[in-house]
Scaffold this motif. Structure first.
Motif, PDB file in Angstrom:
ATOM      1  N   GLU A   1      57.324  50.485  42.473  1.00  0.00           N
ATOM      2  CA  GLU A   1      56.242  50.889  43.163  1.00  0.00           C
ATOM      3  C   GLU A   1      54.449  49.959  42.693  1.00  0.00           C
ATOM      4  O   GLU A   1      53.990  49.640  44.131  1.00  0.00           O
ATOM      5  N   GLN A   2      55.384  49.339  41.596  1.00  0.00           N
ATOM      6  CA  GLN A   2      53.897  47.766  41.641  1.00  0.00           C
ATOM      7  C   GLN A   2      54.079  46.750  42.602  1.00  0.00           C
ATOM      8  O   GLN A   2      53.661  46.895  43.400  1.00  0.00           O
ATOM      9  N   VAL A   3      55.566  46.828  43.155  1.00  0.00           N
ATOM     10  CA  VAL A   3      55.999  45.957  43.676  1.00  0.00           C
ATOM     11  C   VAL A   3      56.121  46.517  45.319  1.00  0.00           C
ATOM     12  O   VAL A   3      55.238  45.129  46.241  1.00  0.00           O
ATOM     13  N   LEU A   4      55.755  47.542  45.923  1.00  0.00           N
ATOM     14  CA  LEU A   4      55.503  47.629  47.089  1.00  0.00           C
ATOM     15  C   LEU A   4      54.217  47.745  46.729  1.00  0.00           C
ATOM     16  O   LEU A   4      53.441  47.562  48.543  1.00  0.00           O
ATOM     17  N   GLU A   5      53.479  47.826  46.003  1.00  0.00           N
ATOM     18  CA  GLU A   5      51.611  47.865  45.995  1.00  0.00           C
ATOM     19  C   GLU A   5      51.587  45.830  46.748  1.00  0.00           C
ATOM     20  O   GLU A   5      50.753  45.334  47.402  1.00  0.00           O
ATOM     21  N   TRP A   6      52.350  45.418  45.662  1.00  0.00           N
ATOM     22  CA  TRP A   6      52.532  43.917  45.650  1.00  0.00           C
ATOM     23  C   TRP A   6      52.696  42.897  47.139  1.00  0.00           C
ATOM     24  O   TRP A   6      51.674  42.338  47.388  1.00  0.00           O
ATOM     25  N   CYS A   7      53.661  43.894  47.306  1.00  0.00           N
ATOM     26  CA  CYS A   7      53.666  43.373  49.476  1.00  0.00           C
ATOM     27  C   CYS A   7      52.750  43.923  50.287  1.00  0.00           C
ATOM     28  O   CYS A   7      52.856  43.291  50.760  1.00  0.00           O
ATOM     29  N   ARG A   8      52.269  45.148  49.920  1.00  0.00           N
ATOM     30  CA  ARG A   8      50.812  45.806  50.616  1.00  0.00           C
ATOM     31  C   ARG A   8      49.590  44.080  50.721  1.00  0.00           C
ATOM     32  O   ARG A   8      49.847  44.270  51.820  1.00  0.00           O
ATOM     33  N   GLU A   9      49.660  43.782  49.491  1.00  0.00           N
ATOM     34  CA  GLU A   9      48.618  43.277  49.728  1.00  0.00           C
ATOM     35  C   GLU A   9      48.913  41.809  50.321  1.00  0.00           C
ATOM     36  O   GLU A   9      47.936  40.849  49.997  1.00  0.00           O
ATOM     37  N   THR A  10      50.121  41.094  50.062  1.00  0.00           N
ATOM     38  CA  THR A  10      50.581  39.394  50.365  1.00  0.00           C
ATOM     39  C   THR A  10      50.888  39.638  51.495  1.00  0.00           C
ATOM     40  O   THR A  10      51.195  38.443  52.049  1.00  0.00           O
ATOM     41  N   GLY A  11      51.002  40.962  52.789  1.00  0.00           N
ATOM     42  CA  GLY A  11      51.599  40.758  53.633  1.00  0.00           C
ATOM     43  C   GLY A  11      52.769  40.833  53.657  1.00  0.00           C
ATOM     44  O   GLY A  11      53.895  40.491  55.277  1.00  0.00           O
ATOM     45  N   VAL A  12      54.126  41.243  52.477  1.00  0.00           N
ATOM     46  CA  VAL A  12      55.415  40.912  52.630  1.00  0.00           C
ATOM     47  C   VAL A  12      55.744  42.349  53.718  1.00  0.00           C
ATOM     48  O   VAL A  12      54.992  43.644  54.169  1.00  0.00           O
ATOM     49  N   ASP A  13      56.662  41.947  55.213  1.00  0.00           N
ATOM     50  CA  ASP A  13      56.289  42.683  56.088  1.00  0.00           C
ATOM     51  C   ASP A  13      57.974  43.511  55.320  1.00  0.00           C
ATOM     52  O   ASP A  13      58.052  44.571  55.587  1.00  0.00           O
ATOM     53  N   GLU A  14      58.938  43.027  54.735  1.00  0.00           N
ATOM     54  CA  GLU A  14      59.594  44.126  54.288  1.00  0.00           C
ATOM     55  C   GLU A  14      61.004  43.911  52.848  1.00  0.00           C
ATOM     56  O   GLU A  14      60.183  42.219  53.164  1.00  0.00           O
ATOM     57  N   LEU A  15      61.033  44.723  52.590  1.00  0.00           N
ATOM     58  CA  LEU A  15      61.418  44.150  50.754  1.00  0.00           C
ATOM     59  C   LEU A  15      62.663  45.521  51.005  1.00  0.00           C
ATOM     60  O   LEU A  15      62.805  46.642  51.393  1.00  0.00           O
ATOM     61  N   THR A  16      64.252  45.197  50.487  1.00  0.00           N
ATOM     62  CA  THR A  16      65.427  45.546  50.104  1.00  0.00           C
ATOM     63  C   THR A  16      65.436  45.447  48.879  1.00  0.00           C
ATOM     64  O   THR A  16      64.906  44.405  47.722  1.00  0.00           O
ATOM     65  N   LEU A  17      65.318  46.340  48.068  1.00  0.00           N
ATOM     66  CA  LEU A  17      65.536  46.918  46.818  1.00  0.00           C
ATOM     67  C   LEU A  17      67.064  47.051  46.588  1.00  0.00           C
ATOM     68  O   LEU A  17      67.911  47.798  46.853  1.00  0.00           O
ATOM     69  N   TYR A  18      67.619  46.648  45.333  1.00  0.00           N
ATOM     70  CA  TYR A  18      69.359  46.543  44.671  1.00  0.00           C
ATOM     71  C   TYR A  18      69.095  47.696  44.038  1.00  0.00           C
ATOM     72  O   TYR A  18      69.216  46.609  42.700  1.00  0.00           O
TER      73      TYR A  18
END
Length: 308
Positions: free
Chosen positions: A57-74
Motif C-alpha cells: 500500500e505504501q509503495v502504491l502511494e510512492w509511485c503516485r507521488e513520483t509519477g510512476v505509470d505502471e507497477l507490477t508486483l511478483y
C-alpha cells in the motif's frame, strides 16, 4: 533516539527527492522476505505476508507521488504452489481480502488505479479468481496508474505458451513464418503489462530476478536494484535509491549506445572520421529513437558538427 533517526531518514529522503530528475515509467517488484521477516519476529508466515501487504500500500502511494505509470508486483509464482498447503491457503485468504479491500478503497479510486492480474490465474482457487474479477471490474475505467498483480506467474511458462501459440498458427496455415515479429509474440503474452519494464526492484538480499517478466525486462535492458531489507521493512528511502539506480543506469545506457553507434560508423570500410560523420548523418534517422536521442544529447561532439 527514535525521533532523531526518523528526522535523519526524512532529511535523507528529501535529499534523494531533490537529486532525482526522472522517473521510470514501469517498476516491477519482487517482494521477497515476508516469511523470513516473520521468522525473525517469531511470527507465522501469514503474519509476514500481512506485513508485506502494508508495504505494498505504501509503495502504491510512492509511485503516485513520483509519477510512476505502471507497477507490477511478483505476488505468487508458479513455484509457490510447492509450499505447504496450509501456508498457501492462508495466503490465498489474504489475497482475497486485500484485492477486495483495494478495489473498494477511496484512495485507489481517487488516484485512478487500475488493477490487473497476470499469470495462469486459472490455476488459483475459485475464491481468488472471483476476487481478481471483482478488483478488475471495479477499477476497469482508470488509467492514471496500472497495478499488475502477478499471480501463478512464471516467465518461462509465459514465453513457452506464446511460442506454442505461434507454432500452432504456423502449422495451421494461419500465420506465415516470415510475418513473425516482436508484435506477434507480444500479442500472445499474458494480458496485463502495457509497457516495457524500466526498473526491477528485489528485496530480501538475493541478487537474481527469478524468472520475472523476462520479455518485458530483458528486452528493454531494465535497471535492477537489489536491497537487503525484507519486503515488510522496505522504506521510501529504499524506493528512492532504486529510482536513483534507474537514472544512473539510463544515463550510462544512452552513452554506451551512442559510443557503439560512433564505433560502427568509424569502422565502415576504414572510413576517415569526416566520412564517418557523413554516413552517420545519412542513416541517423533510421536508428531506434533511444539511439537518436543519445546522439542528439551529445550536441558538443563531432556527431553534430558539419563534415569536413
Amino acid at each position: 533516539m527514535d525521533r532523531v533517526r526518523q528526522w535523519a531518514r526524512g532529511a535523507y529522503e528529501r535529499v534523494l527527492e531533490l537529486e532525482l530528475s526522472g522517473t521510470p515509467s514501469h517498476v516491477a517488484v519482487i517482494q521477497d522476505g515476508n516469511r523470513r521477516y516473520a521468522r525473525q519476529q517469531g511470527d507465522d508466515a501469514t503474519d509476514g505476508h500481512r506485513a508485506g501487504a502494508e508495504t505494498t500500500e505504501q509503495v502504491l502511494e510512492w509511485c503516485r507521488e513520483t509519477g510512476v505509470d505502471e507497477l507490477t508486483l511478483y505476488t505468487f509464482s508458479t513455484e509457490n504452489f510447492e509450499r505447504p498447503e496450509e501456508e498457501n491457503e492462508a495466503l490465498f485468504d489474504l489475497l482475497c481480502e486485500k484485492l477486495r479491500e483495494f478495489a473498494d478503497a477511496d484512495r485507489v479510486h481517487d488516484s485512478g488505479v487500475r488493477i490487473r492480474a497476470i499469470g495462469e490465474t486459472g490455476k488459483l482457487p475459485e475464491r481468488v479468481r472471483e476476487a481478481v474479477d471483482y478488483a478488475e471490474r471495479r477499477t476497469a475505467g482508470y488509467d492514471n496508474l496500472q497495478l499488475n498483480i502477478a499471480l501463478a506467474y512464471g516467465g518461462r511458462a509465459e514465453l513457452l505458451s506464446a511460442a506454442r501459440d505461434v507454432t500452432r498458427e504456423v502449422d495451421g496455415g494461419d500465420l506465415d513464418p516470415d510475418d513473425i515479429d516482436v508484435r506477434t509474440v507480444e500479442r500472445r503474452l499474458y494480458e496485463g503489462p502495457t509497457r516495457d519494464v524500466d526498473l526491477i526492484v528485489r528485496t530480501g538480499g538475493d541478487e537474481r530476478t527469478s524468472n520475472f517478466l523476462p520479455w518485458h525486462a530483458n528486452g528493454n535492458e531494465a535497471a535492477v536494484y537489489f536491497c537487503t531489507p525484507y519486503w515488510p521493512e522496505f522504506r521510501k528511502v529504499d524506493f528512492l535509491r532504486a529510482i536513483r539506480t534507474y537514472e544512473h543506469r539510463e544515463e550510462s545506457w544512452r552513452k554506451t549506445r551512442a559510443r557503439r553507434a560512433l564505433a560502427l560508423v568509424r569502422a565502415l570500410g576504414g572510413a576517415e572520421v569526416g566520412d564517418a560523420r557523413r554516413v552517420l548523418r545519412r542513416f541517423k534517422d533510421a536508428l531506434p529513437s533511444a539511439e537518436r536521442e543519445a546522439l542528439e544529447a551529445e550536441g558538443d561532439t563531432e556527431f553534430e558538427r558539419p563534415a569536413d
